[in-house]
Design a protein around this motif. Structure first.
Motif, short mmCIF file in Angstrom:
data_model
loop_
_atom_site.label_atom_id
_atom_site.label_comp_id
_atom_site.label_asym_id
_atom_site.label_seq_id
_atom_site.Cartn_x
_atom_site.Cartn_y
_atom_site.Cartn_z
N UNK A 40 1.08 -1.18 -0.58
CA UNK A 40 -0.25 -0.22 0.13
C UNK A 40 1.23 1.23 -0.17
N UNK A 41 1.90 0.97 1.13
CA UNK A 41 2.75 2.65 0.51
C UNK A 41 3.41 2.49 -0.41
N UNK A 42 3.56 1.99 -1.36
CA UNK A 42 4.74 1.62 -2.12
C UNK A 42 3.86 1.99 -3.23
N UNK A 43 2.88 2.09 -3.55
CA UNK A 43 1.41 2.35 -4.01
C UNK A 43 1.02 3.74 -4.06
N UNK A 44 1.24 4.67 -2.95
CA UNK A 44 1.01 5.46 -2.44
C UNK A 44 2.93 6.34 -3.33
N UNK A 45 4.01 5.72 -3.14
CA UNK A 45 5.31 6.38 -3.48
C UNK A 45 4.57 6.07 -5.51
N UNK A 46 4.28 5.44 -5.75
CA UNK A 46 4.08 5.83 -7.08
C UNK A 46 3.47 6.35 -7.61
N UNK A 47 1.99 6.85 -6.64
CA UNK A 47 1.28 7.85 -7.42
C UNK A 47 2.19 8.60 -7.19
N UNK A 48 2.58 9.54 -6.59
CA UNK A 48 2.77 10.71 -5.78
C UNK A 48 4.31 10.48 -6.69
N UNK A 49 5.02 10.06 -7.85
CA UNK A 49 5.96 10.44 -8.44
C UNK A 49 4.93 10.65 -10.01
N UNK A 50 3.96 10.12 -9.91
CA UNK A 50 3.45 9.88 -11.24
C UNK A 50 2.77 11.25 -10.95
N UNK A 51 2.66 12.12 -10.48
CA UNK A 51 1.71 13.73 -9.71
C UNK A 51 3.07 14.17 -9.96
N UNK A 52 4.04 14.06 -9.26
CA UNK A 52 4.99 15.43 -9.52
C UNK A 52 4.93 16.32 -7.96
N UNK A 53 6.46 17.15 -8.23
CA UNK A 53 6.52 18.11 -6.83
C UNK A 53 5.63 18.31 -6.32
N UNK A 54 4.93 19.49 -7.53
CA UNK A 54 3.53 19.88 -7.35
C UNK A 54 1.84 18.92 -6.46
N UNK A 55 2.08 18.55 -5.52
CA UNK A 55 1.42 17.44 -5.73
C UNK A 55 1.03 18.05 -3.91
N UNK A 56 -0.25 18.48 -3.65
CA UNK A 56 -0.61 18.20 -2.20
C UNK A 56 -1.14 17.27 -1.83
N UNK A 57 -1.23 16.75 -0.65
CA UNK A 57 -1.59 15.27 -0.74
C UNK A 57 -2.76 15.27 0.77
N UNK A 58 -3.67 14.76 -0.08
CA UNK A 58 -4.43 14.41 1.71
C UNK A 58 -5.27 13.38 1.89
N UNK A 59 -4.52 13.07 3.24
CA UNK A 59 -4.53 11.48 3.14
C UNK A 59 -5.95 11.65 4.90
N UNK A 60 -6.96 10.65 4.21
CA UNK A 60 -8.10 10.03 5.26
C UNK A 60 -8.04 9.94 5.79
N UNK A 61 -8.44 9.03 6.87
CA UNK A 61 -8.05 8.38 8.45
C UNK A 61 -7.49 6.96 8.51
#
Length: 427
Positions: free
Chosen positions: A157-178
């Motif tokens: 799960x953590x590595x999926x999030x890492x890949x998603x963040x890489x895909x979107x690039x450094x100008x991304x703002x992450x909001x995680x819920x629960x």
């Protein structure tokens, strides 16, 4: 075959209850009975309608139901759902607004994998879509994933999030819920150490168990009482023959739903009794308040056994993230590696799932982050769902989150938090 018959038996019971409800509704609605003045026929039909709908929703994935949004010029813009990244256990979706230039705020909304579909965040997504370019994690129901796809645990799960963040690039703002809050924190720290250029600009953590021991709840008490052996024996089953994932070990959504309802059984019982009376009086509708809530609440998904068990053991029992001892693929994830990503925590004062104190613990773990990049908010009177989907989110928290994003965007787009009128505050 072990655990598979139990899964099919549970599905058979659900199917039977749905059929009984449909039968009661059809029989009690027979035209001949209209000549009778006995109110029991109306009550039976109403009970059947509510029962059929209730048990049918348990296996249906809700629709996103985000067809259009209103633009700044007053025009309606159609919304397309695009798969940016497609993976066996979850996809990264983009809600693309037609005829609208890309918004400056790019938001990755990390949805929970805790028994409900990502559509649980529909209202959160719709409210952000007006001002942001929104992406969301859409986790798949484990019952529909063939065994050949392999395992999926907290590290995956953590590595999926890492890949998603890489895909979107450094100008991304992450909001995680629960549920994903501690894993989103770990994913950000992993990137900070392994690929600093791919780090998001900000990380907003809403109502998640970074340190479950910081404030006890019924959820954390359960995690302490039960052993891992007991949990595996009582909670884990194999998907039955009806689905593509036949034979996969899962924590069934129906079993999870049972535990959800048992936490507030009297409240749910009263809600269904009142709905039956509304249907009997012809005062209910497809999209009334009850159906809007329960169509989503009752729609549950199976989690892979390894994800559920590793979450309980590593996040709740061993508190690996709270102790900064979490590892991914053999590498220790050091939360203190986060030195540039602004972090905000949001908690509800009346949250009985992730109580105040559990989420703000993330700020203490970010020892490498200056205080100027840390902020927190505790919403008075708000419960768990209110901080991301209710009135508290709409009127208070959303403006704070957008202001936090703007303050850490480099190219700020000021957002003015409006004071609600008396009528708005009551809605």
């Amino acid at each position: 075959m072990k655990y598979m018959m139990t899964y099919d038996l549970m599905e058979s019971a659900r199917n039977t209850n749905e059929w009984i409800g449909a039968t009661a509704k059809a029989m009690a609605s027979y035209p001949m009975f209209a000549l009778s003045m006995n109110p029991m026929f109306q009550m039976t039909a109403a009970w059947g309608e509510v029962t059929e709908r209730t048990f049918a929703r348990m296996v249906d994935k809700p629709d996103w139901a985000v067809r259009t949004i209103v633009g700044t010029g007053g025009q309606d813009h159609l919304v397309d759902i695009e798969k940016v990244v497609e993976r066996p256990f979850g996809d990264l979706l983009h809600f693309s607004v037609r005829r609208r230039a890309p918004m400056k705020r790019k938001v990755l909304l990390v949805a929970p994998m805790s028994g409900h579909y990502a559509t649980l965040l529909r209202s959160t997504l719709k409210s952000l879509l007006i001002d942001c370019e929104v992406y969301i994690t859409d986790w798949h129901n484990a019952r529909d994933i063939p065994v050949s796809a392999g395992k999926f645990d907290v590290e995956d799960y953590t590595l999926y999030l890492v890949d998603f963040m890489r895909e979107l690039g450094p100008d991304t703002h992450v909001i995680a819920v629960c549920q994903p809050v501690p894993l989103a924190l770990a994913a950000t720290a992993y990137l900070a150490a392994e690929d600093p250029d791919a780090q998001p600009r900000s990380l907003t953590l809403i109502g998640g168990p970074v340190d479950p021991d910081a404030a006890a709840t019924e959820v954390t008490d359960f995690g302490r009482r039960v052993t891992m052996g007991q949990l595996e024996q009582t909670a884990i089953q194999r998907v039955g023959f009806k689905y593509k994932g036949a034979g996969r070990k899962v924590y069934p959504g129906l079993l999870q739903l049972q535990s959800f309802i048992s936490m507030n059984s009297e409240r749910h019982k009263k809600a269904f009794q009142e709905q039956i009376m509304r249907v009997a009086r012809d005062e209910a509708s497809d999209f009334d308040a009850h159906n809007r809530f329960y169509d989503e609440y009752l729609a549950v998904m199976d989690m892979t056994a390894e994800f559920y068990l590793s979450t309980v053991e590593r996040v709740f029992k061993n508190r690996e993230i709270a102790k900064n001892e979490f590892s991914v693929a053999g590498k220790l994830v050091d939360i203190s590696a986060i030195t540039k990503v602004a972090v905000m925590t949001v908690e509800g004062a009346n949250d009985d799932i992730s109580a105040p104190g559990q989420c703000i613990a993330a700020l203490n773990l970010c020892t490498g982050l200056p205080d100027s990049k840390k902020t927190s908010h505790v919403e008075p009177g708000a419960g768990h769902y209110g901080i991301f989907a209710g009135k508290s989110w709409r009127l208070n928290i959303r403006p704070l989150v957008l202001a936090f994003i703007d303050a850490n965007s480099g190219d700020a787009v000021p957002v003015k938090a409006e004071k609600p009128s008396a009528a708005q505050a009551a809605s």
